[in-house]
Scaffold this motif. Structure first.
Motif, PDB file in Angstrom:
ATOM      1  N   CYS A 152      -3.412  16.528   3.179  1.00 51.49           N
ATOM      2  CA  CYS A 152      -4.312  15.395   2.852  1.00 51.49           C
ATOM      3  C   CYS A 152      -3.604  14.168   2.472  1.00 51.49           C
ATOM      4  O   CYS A 152      -2.645  13.805   1.549  1.00 51.49           O
ATOM      5  CB  CYS A 152      -5.172  15.803   1.465  1.00 51.49           C
ATOM      6  N   GLY A 153      -4.038  13.276   3.338  1.00 53.56           N
ATOM      7  CA  GLY A 153      -3.445  11.744   2.950  1.00 53.56           C
ATOM      8  C   GLY A 153      -3.907  10.974   1.872  1.00 53.56           C
ATOM      9  O   GLY A 153      -5.222  11.254   1.452  1.00 53.56           O
ATOM     10  N   VAL A 201       0.738  -1.221  -0.183  1.00 57.93           N
ATOM     11  CA  VAL A 201      -0.109  -0.085   0.037  1.00 57.93           C
ATOM     12  C   VAL A 201       0.920   1.279  -0.092  1.00 57.93           C
ATOM     13  O   VAL A 201       1.690   1.517   1.065  1.00 57.93           O
ATOM     14  CB  VAL A 201      -1.224  -0.007   1.265  1.00 57.93           C
ATOM     15  N   LEU A 202       0.743   1.896  -1.230  1.00 56.46           N
ATOM     16  CA  LEU A 202       1.675   3.244  -1.229  1.00 56.46           C
ATOM     17  C   LEU A 202       0.870   4.161  -0.642  1.00 56.46           C
ATOM     18  O   LEU A 202      -0.166   4.343  -0.860  1.00 56.46           O
ATOM     19  CB  LEU A 202       2.014   3.590  -2.733  1.00 56.46           C
ATOM     20  N   ARG A 203       1.593   4.940   0.464  1.00 59.85           N
ATOM     21  CA  ARG A 203       0.843   6.098   1.028  1.00 59.85           C
ATOM     22  C   ARG A 203       1.610   7.304   0.970  1.00 59.85           C
ATOM     23  O   ARG A 203       2.875   7.467   0.589  1.00 59.85           O
ATOM     24  CB  ARG A 203       1.011   5.544   2.709  1.00 59.85           C
ATOM     25  N   GLY A 204       1.007   8.667   1.072  1.00 60.95           N
ATOM     26  CA  GLY A 204       1.551   9.841   1.089  1.00 60.95           C
ATOM     27  C   GLY A 204       0.571  10.794   1.537  1.00 60.95           C
ATOM     28  O   GLY A 204      -0.442  10.668   2.141  1.00 60.95           O
ATOM     29  N   ARG A 205       1.001  12.079   1.286  1.00 61.83           N
ATOM     30  CA  ARG A 205       0.392  13.185   1.672  1.00 61.83           C
ATOM     31  C   ARG A 205       0.548  14.373   0.569  1.00 61.83           C
ATOM     32  O   ARG A 205       1.376  14.361  -0.087  1.00 61.83           O
ATOM     33  CB  ARG A 205       0.659  13.868   2.797  1.00 61.83           C
ATOM     34  N   ALA A 206      -0.688  15.126   0.319  1.00 61.73           N
ATOM     35  CA  ALA A 206      -0.779  15.911  -0.725  1.00 61.73           C
ATOM     36  C   ALA A 206      -1.165  17.463   0.065  1.00 61.73           C
ATOM     37  O   ALA A 206      -2.026  17.218   0.950  1.00 61.73           O
ATOM     38  CB  ALA A 206      -1.404  15.660  -1.794  1.00 61.73           C
ATOM     39  N   TRP A 207      -0.827  18.666  -0.515  1.00 61.73           N
ATOM     40  CA  TRP A 207      -1.102  19.987   0.131  1.00 61.73           C
ATOM     41  C   TRP A 207      -1.117  21.094  -0.745  1.00 61.73           C
ATOM     42  O   TRP A 207      -0.294  20.746  -2.013  1.00 61.73           O
ATOM     43  CB  TRP A 207      -0.467  20.255   1.241  1.00 61.73           C
ATOM     44  N   GLN A 247      -6.407   6.983  -3.814  1.00 61.13           N
ATOM     45  CA  GLN A 247      -7.584   7.361  -3.089  1.00 61.13           C
ATOM     46  C   GLN A 247      -7.328   8.297  -1.850  1.00 61.13           C
ATOM     47  O   GLN A 247      -6.244   8.044  -1.278  1.00 61.13           O
ATOM     48  CB  GLN A 247      -7.987   6.043  -2.320  1.00 61.13           C
ATOM     49  N   LEU A 248      -8.165   9.199  -1.884  1.00 59.32           N
ATOM     50  CA  LEU A 248      -7.851  10.620  -0.854  1.00 59.32           C
ATOM     51  C   LEU A 248      -8.451  10.127   0.346  1.00 59.32           C
ATOM     52  O   LEU A 248      -9.885   9.635   0.401  1.00 59.32           O
ATOM     53  CB  LEU A 248      -8.499  11.689  -1.609  1.00 59.32           C
ATOM     54  N   ASP A 249      -8.003  10.535   1.450  1.00 59.11           N
ATOM     55  CA  ASP A 249      -8.405  10.433   2.838  1.00 59.11           C
ATOM     56  C   ASP A 249      -9.155  11.907   2.961  1.00 59.11           C
ATOM     57  O   ASP A 249      -9.218  12.676   2.119  1.00 59.11           O
ATOM     58  CB  ASP A 249      -7.277  10.523   3.886  1.00 59.11           C
ATOM     59  N   ARG A 250     -10.030  11.846   3.902  1.00 57.66           N
ATOM     60  CA  ARG A 250     -10.627  13.301   4.227  1.00 57.66           C
ATOM     61  C   ARG A 250      -9.668  14.170   4.653  1.00 57.66           C
ATOM     62  O   ARG A 250      -8.835  14.127   5.513  1.00 57.66           O
ATOM     63  CB  ARG A 250     -11.779  13.139   5.278  1.00 57.66           C
ATOM     64  N   GLN A 251      -9.782  15.318   4.061  1.00 60.09           N
ATOM     65  CA  GLN A 251      -8.860  16.546   4.526  1.00 60.09           C
ATOM     66  C   GLN A 251      -9.505  17.202   5.436  1.00 60.09           C
ATOM     67  O   GLN A 251     -10.573  18.071   5.259  1.00 60.09           O
ATOM     68  CB  GLN A 251      -8.325  17.420   2.986  1.00 60.09           C
TER      69      GLN A 251
END
Ligand SMILES: Nc1nc2c(c(=O)[nH]1)N[C@H]1C(S)=C(S)[C@@H](COP(=O)(O)O)O[C@H]1N2
Ligand SMILES: [Mo]
Length: 370
Positions: free
Chosen positions: A319-320, A279-285, A308-312
């Motif tokens: 945002c995860g 599972v590749l994970r990261g964050r964006a902003w 897939q985006l987490d809730r920001q």
């Protein structure tokens, strides 16, 4: 699948990095990098960065300030000049915001050719819960006079840059300074600010690159004309040459980073990952609104898949995101690129500027799967 760009095998597992002495950075850049350290990238795991892992940028020296002797002075085009103690500021109703802060020079050392300055790769980043008093309330108490144009924030750290002796000073227009979410911050992650992060008080301008968030704040001065201080006129500009005034650097450009998968090689930081489901994970902003989309490529930018985006939870906080990847043995270059509410997408090619500002080029992570 083998990626051409990254060569045939996992560099530096067992057999050295292949790096030769003498290729690399000036000692002055290394000296800056040791003072102004980045967030270790495994810190991307945490929604709120542990304070000690948050990146740090200090132009001059961390000043030695005792809160008991310290006052915040508000002067210039105001009806009531103010002199506030830390207790005065803390006694008012506070707000807490989750804000991702990034240095405008993040990504500078990846540029070709490399501008010589603080040599950030991608790690000048961190997210904290910042608590403080909205600046607009203090400006309302002071009463802005007609003709007020710019608000100047002076840090109590002093040094020389571009041959000019200076306090660290930045300004905002009256409209920017009176925005609801601009805070006079005295707590980071529920604790008093640490000395290196601006104790006892700093400005926080959510959505803007870090240079706007003046630390060790001592004075606020309201001017009737645009402020032309060194850190406004000569640096933090998107320019193409030394003489090009360019455009001012303001809001954070959209960006994303991965939580580094697997385990690192000590020297090169190339990742070693076990074959199978990863599972590749990261964050964006972005400083320009919520994250709308994150795409991931495992083949160096040819094929992209939606993550897939987490809730920001905060408009200013990252945002995860995640993507399931069936990793077969081989060598890969993993890229992620985010898109924000304004429709801005991270470029895959470098946005080169003379000072190396705002390089939000998609991060490329070398991964060896076995
Ligand atoms: N007084 C003062 N404020 C400052 C700076 C500084 O050198 N002096 N550096 C700025 C820059 S360029 C950045 S990126 C952020 C870094 O904040 P941090 O060190 O708390 O992460 O602080 C900003 N505020
Ligand atoms: Mo910065």
């Amino acid at each position: 699948m083998e990626n051409q760009a990254s060569g045939g095998r996992f560099r530096a597992v067992g057999d050295g990095s292949g790096l030769a002495p003498g290729e690399g950075f000036y000692q002055e850049e290394v000296q800056l990098a040791l003072r102004n350290r980045g967030m270790p990238l495994e810190g991307m795991r945490y929604p709120v960065t542990p304070t000690g892992m948050h990146y740090l940028l200090v132009h001059f020296d961390v000043p030695d300030i005792r809160a008991t002797d310290w006052r915040l002075k508000v002067s210039g085009l105001v009806d009531n000049p103010l002199s506030l103690s830390l207790e005065d500021i803390k006694s008012r109703a506070a707000r807490t915001l989750t804000v991702t802060l990034e240095c405008a020079g993040n990504g500078r050392a990846l540029l070709k050719p490399r501008p010589v300055s603080q040599p950030w790769l991608v790690e000048a980043i961190g997210t904290a819960q910042w608590t403080g008093l909205p600046l607009r309330r203090v400006l309302a108490d002071a009463g802005l006079k007609k003709g007020a144009v710019d608000v100047v924030f002076t840090g109590l750290d002093r040094g020389v840059q571009g041959g000019e002796v200076q306090y660290y000073q930045r300004s905002l227009t009256v409209a920017e300074a009176t925005a609801e979410d601009v805070l006079l911050v005295y707590e980071m992650n529920g604790e008093p600010l640490q000395p290196q992060h601006g104790y006892p008080l700093r400005l926080l301008v959510p959505g803007w690159y870090g240079m706007a968030s003046v630390k060790w704040l001592g004075r606020i001065e309201v001017l009737g004309e645009p402020f032309q201080g060194y850190q406004m006129a000569h640096t933090y500009r998107y320019s193409q040459t030394a003489d090009d005034p360019g455009e001012p650097v303001t809001r954070i450009r959209v960006r994303s980073l991965l939580v580094p998968p697997g385990i690192p090689d000590f020297l090169t930081r190339t990742r070693l990952v076990e074959a199978g489901l990863v599972v590749l994970r990261g964050r964006a902003w972005s400083g320009d609104g919520l994250i709308q989309r994150v795409e991931v490529s495992t083949d160096g930018g040819n094929v992209w898949q939606d993550a897939q985006l987490d809730r920001q939870n905060s408009p200013y906080g990252w945002c995860g995101w995640s993507l399931r990847w069936e990793a077969a043995p081989g060598q890969y270059q993993i890229l992620s690129r985010a898109t924000d509410a304004r429709g801005n997408t991270q470029p895959v090619d470098q946005p080169w500027t003379f000072q190396g500002m705002g390089n939000n080029m998609a991060q490329a992570v070398e991964v060896f799967v076995e």
